[in-house]
Design a protein around this motif. Structure first.
Motif, PDB file in Angstrom:
ATOM      1  N   LEU A   1       0.836  -1.209   0.000  1.00  0.00           N
ATOM      2  CA  LEU A   1       0.000   0.000   0.000  1.00  0.00           C
ATOM      3  C   LEU A   1       0.869   1.257   0.000  1.00  0.00           C
ATOM      4  O   LEU A   1       0.502   2.280  -0.605  1.00  0.00           O
ATOM      5  CB  LEU A   1      -0.936  -0.010   1.210  1.00  0.00           C
ATOM      6  N   ALA A   2       2.007   1.202   0.678  1.00  0.00           N
ATOM      7  CA  ALA A   2       2.913   2.361   0.722  1.00  0.00           C
ATOM      8  C   ALA A   2       3.465   2.674  -0.668  1.00  0.00           C
ATOM      9  O   ALA A   2       3.787   3.824  -0.981  1.00  0.00           O
ATOM     10  CB  ALA A   2       4.056   2.085   1.700  1.00  0.00           C
ATOM     11  N   GLN A   3       3.557   1.635  -1.490  1.00  0.00           N
ATOM     12  CA  GLN A   3       4.056   1.819  -2.858  1.00  0.00           C
ATOM     13  C   GLN A   3       2.910   2.005  -3.856  1.00  0.00           C
ATOM     14  O   GLN A   3       3.129   1.933  -5.066  1.00  0.00           O
ATOM     15  CB  GLN A   3       4.881   0.590  -3.263  1.00  0.00           C
ATOM     16  N   ASN A   4       1.688   2.256  -3.300  1.00  0.00           N
ATOM     17  CA  ASN A   4       0.494   2.447  -4.140  1.00  0.00           C
ATOM     18  C   ASN A   4       0.244   1.249  -5.058  1.00  0.00           C
ATOM     19  O   ASN A   4      -0.121   1.394  -6.228  1.00  0.00           O
ATOM     20  CB  ASN A   4       0.623   3.721  -4.992  1.00  0.00           C
ATOM     21  N   ARG A   5       0.488   0.030  -4.500  1.00  0.00           N
ATOM     22  CA  ARG A   5       0.276  -1.183  -5.290  1.00  0.00           C
ATOM     23  C   ARG A   5      -0.913  -1.972  -4.730  1.00  0.00           C
ATOM     24  O   ARG A   5      -0.830  -3.174  -4.483  1.00  0.00           O
ATOM     25  CB  ARG A   5       1.541  -2.042  -5.288  1.00  0.00           C
ATOM     26  N   ASN A   6      -1.997  -1.264  -4.540  1.00  0.00           N
ATOM     27  CA  ASN A   6      -3.201  -1.955  -4.081  1.00  0.00           C
ATOM     28  C   ASN A   6      -3.727  -2.834  -5.224  1.00  0.00           C
ATOM     29  O   ASN A   6      -3.704  -2.447  -6.383  1.00  0.00           O
ATOM     30  CB  ASN A   6      -4.270  -0.941  -3.664  1.00  0.00           C
ATOM     31  N   SER A   7      -4.184  -4.032  -4.874  1.00  0.00           N
ATOM     32  CA  SER A   7      -4.636  -4.979  -5.899  1.00  0.00           C
ATOM     33  C   SER A   7      -5.586  -5.992  -5.268  1.00  0.00           C
ATOM     34  O   SER A   7      -5.797  -6.013  -4.052  1.00  0.00           O
ATOM     35  CB  SER A   7      -3.437  -5.707  -6.507  1.00  0.00           C
ATOM     36  N   LEU A   8      -6.153  -6.855  -6.129  1.00  0.00           N
ATOM     37  CA  LEU A   8      -7.022  -7.930  -5.630  1.00  0.00           C
ATOM     38  C   LEU A   8      -6.233  -8.887  -4.740  1.00  0.00           C
ATOM     39  O   LEU A   8      -6.747  -9.399  -3.736  1.00  0.00           O
ATOM     40  CB  LEU A   8      -7.643  -8.692  -6.808  1.00  0.00           C
ATOM     41  N   THR A   9      -4.971  -9.094  -5.087  1.00  0.00           N
ATOM     42  CA  THR A   9      -4.115  -9.954  -4.250  1.00  0.00           C
ATOM     43  C   THR A   9      -3.980  -9.369  -2.851  1.00  0.00           C
ATOM     44  O   THR A   9      -4.085 -10.093  -1.854  1.00  0.00           O
ATOM     45  CB  THR A   9      -2.725 -10.112  -4.885  1.00  0.00           C
TER      46      THR A   9
END
Length: 684
Positions: free
Chosen positions: A650-658
């Motif tokens: 989340l800190a790297q703005n990599r929110n996903s379904l995983t």
């Protein structure tokens, strides 16, 4: 009209089935035979089976007489009206008895469970006539049916909840007034016992009153021993008086003499009945096996001396369940194993269900190891026990391995439940033993009985045993009984050991087992009989060492299972789920694992697999048993690792379904922890 002599004629002695059949058919055909016929035989001897499969079909096929048989069980009847109802139901049901799938529904003989279809018919027919046959208590049931061209058969006379004399008086009306051919099937020994016990309290009061008037009861005595003798003597006097007062004018005997013209003793042809029992099960998957094993069935049946075919029928049914499971799980299996199961199922059924266990010793045994140890201990101590008696009774019918005890068979015979877990463990063990090409020396010494070996074989077996014990190659299950046997050999001076060196040999061997992590068979038993010896402290020391060793092996086994599951989780999560669900549901999954390894596997899984893993965790831990609690700290670790990973993503703005699915795992673990904390909070 029959002469008095003819009416009192009784067929005694061992009447075979052919003679009995001819006698019954002659009675049915004889228009002048205005009396009833009694068939007398022991419980479970096959009387009802003989009626259903031989007598009834033969009666209904008599040329020139369109006869129908009406079978009525008196089991549990408490009024004559109830008998009338049963006759009525059976008369209507008999018309449907040949109608394929309806036959099974109608042909029931279970106490008060009368044919339901007949009730429906009577209910419908009765209501058409403006009455309610099933609910009404004011109906004359005898007017609802006709007994023309019918042959009545009353079974279970001794099992009725109504006085025998009243039942016979009721039946006599059919014979004397209606001219109906009537056959009564019973165990007359039990009938006589029932008649004698009827109104027993009133009979005792009458006898005591009469004896007091006549002054025949004993006077008071001072000594306790004399009082005891007097009490026994008084009881005998009262019993003799009851016999004198009531047996000579017994209503049962009087009515029987009036009603019964012939009494036929049913003595079954065991071989014929057994072969018939086998033949009616030709739809069973085990049919071919049972058919080829009919000689074994006959031999075990005869050796059991139970004469009870009901037990045999149930034993064959139980074996069919086992056979189906064997064919499903072990399509290719050594026939010696199947034979061992077959023999044990038969023997156990006769021994348990016939009530032949005075000390219930067989019911106390929970494994073949325990069973074999009892045999060895009894033989070593030359002790007579139920187990040695069992071996003697069935000598010659077991396999080369002797009688093999199966816990899953015991549970099936006693409780009617096929325990699939015990089934797999015990069959796997038998398969493994069969794969062993040569019997180890320690098995010959400890399990099979050293005293039966030749001198040369004994010396070789002892040498092999030393090597197996010392190196830890011998299974832990043999160490306790092995120590007892070697103590005996030491006392007989057949081995060159003292107690110190013997203990050292066994203790070192147990430590080797742990080093080798020999977890294939960690079953233990501490069965021991006989008098205490001078080595009780030494025996207890070995016992404690075995217990300690087993605990270490259980930890190693758990570690082995955990690593197998981890590999399964890595390769195929569906297989992981099946393994947990079917084999390890009550085991902790992570206690012996590094949770970083688990997390690394989860993080590279597909979303589908991550979601499935979350579901597995929830189902496995939602009801936290004591056995699963060692996993709680491990779940904490996994949750912390996943929270840290999600935060980084989340800190790297990599929110996903995983990431969302990983959050689901975190949430599931929180639910598990909360539920466990709530369960441990004491009530206020």
């Amino acid at each position: 009209m029959n002469t008095l002599c003819e009416r009192k004629r009784i067929v005694t002695g061992q009447s075979d089935s052919k003679f009995l059949l001819e006698s019954v058919l002659e009675y049915v055909k004889n228009e002048r035979a205005n009396y009833g016929l009694m068939i007398n035989g022991e419980w479970g001897s096959g009387k009802t089976y003989f009626w259903d499969n031989v007598l009834s079909p033969k009666i209904e096929s008599i040329n020139g007489k369109p006869l129908k048989t009406v079978y009525v069980s008196l089991y549990g009847v408490s009024t004559t009206e109830e008998i009338s109802k049963r006759i009525c139901y059976e008369v209507y049901a008999s018309a449907l008895k040949k109608k394929g799938h309806l036959k099974k529904l109608i042909d029931s003989k279970v106490g008060n469970a009368l044919p339901e279809l007949s009730k429906v018919i009577l209910n419908f027919g009765g209501k058409q006539m403006g009455i309610d046959p099933i609910g009404s208590s004011s109906i004359d049931w005898d007017k609802l049916y006709s007994l023309k061209n019918k042959v009545l058969c009353f079974d279970d006379l001794e099992r009725a909840n109504l006085e025998v004399s009243e039942i016979l008086g009721y039946i006599n009306n059919f014979v004397e007034h209606d001219g109906v051919k009537t056959i009564i099937i019973c165990n007359e020994k039990e009938v006589n016992s029932k008649v004698y016990s009827e109104n027993n309290e009133l009979k005792k009061l009458t006898a005591t009153y009469l004896l007091n008037i006549e002054g025949k009861l004993g006077e008071k005595e001072d000594t306790k021993s004399r009082q005891s003798e007097l009490k026994q003597s008084t009881n005998q006097i009262i019993d003799d008086t009851i016999q004198m007062l009531f047996s000579k004018s017994n209503d049962y005997k009087h009515i029987k003499e009036k009603l019964i013209g012939k009494t036929l003793l049913y003595s079954s042809n065991e071989n014929d009945i057994i072969n018939n029992i086998i033949s009616i099960n030709e739809h069973y998957k085990s049919y071919d096996y049972i058919l080829t094993g009919s000689d074994i069935i006959i031999e075990i049946f005869q050796k059991s001396k139970t004469k009870n075919f009901r037990i045999l029928i149930q034993a064959i049914d139980d074996f069919e369940r086992i056979f189906q499971k064997l064919k499903s799980d072990y399509p290719v299996i050594d026939q010696g194993i199947v034979k061992s199961i077959f023999i044990f199922t038969l023997i156990l059924s006769f021994e348990i269900k016939s009530g032949k266990l005075p000390n219930k010793e067989l019911l106390e045994i929970n494994s073949d190891l325990d069973f074999q140890q009892r045999i060895i201990m009894d033989k070593m101590d030359k002790k007579s026990s139920y187990i040695t008696s069992l071996l003697s009774t069935y000598r010659g019918v077991h396999t080369e391995s002797g009688i093999v005890f199966f816990q899953f068979v015991k549970e099936l015979v006693v409780d009617g439940i096929l325990n699939t877990e015990f089934f797999k463990v015990e069959i796997d063990k038998q398969v493994k033993d069969k794969e062993r090409k040569e019997v180890p020396g320690y098995v010959k010494i400890i399990k099979q009985g050293y005293w039966e070996l030749t001198n040369d074989d004994f010396n070789v077996a002892v040498a092999d045993s030393y090597e197996a014990i010392k190196s830890g190659k011998m299974s832990i299950r043999f160490y306790f009984s092995g120590f007892i046997v070697f103590l005996k050999l030491m006392e007989l001076e057949l081995i060159n050991e003292d107690i110190t060196s013997l203990k050292e040999l066994f203790i070192n061997g147990l430590e080797k087992i742990v080093e080798k992590a020999n977890i294939e068979d960690i079953e233990t038993s501490f069965t021991r009989f006989g008098k205490p010896t001078n080595y009780e402290d030494d025996i207890n020391e070995i016992k404690q060492k075995i217990i300690e060793t087993r605990k270490k092996l259980e930890v190693k086994e758990d570690e082995h299972i955990a690593n197998e599951l981890l590999e399964s989780l890595k390769n195929n999560i569906q297989e992981y789920y099946f393994a947990v669900d079917r084999k390890h549901w009550n085991k902790p999954l992570f206690e012996h694992l590094d949770m970083n390894d688990v997390a690394r596997i989860i993080l590279i899984k597909s979303n589908k697999d991550i979601n499935l893993f979350a579901n597995i965790l929830f189902e496995h831990y939602k009801e936290m048993s004591e056995a699963l609690k060692p996993d709680l700290p491990k779940l904490d670790e996994l949750q912390a690792i996943l929270i840290n990973h999600v935060s980084e993503e989340l800190a790297q703005n990599r929110n996903s379904l995983t990431v969302a699915n990983l959050k689901e795992i975190v949430e599931v673990i929180s639910i598990i922890k909360t539920a466990n904390a709530d369960s441990e909070t004491p009530n206020p």
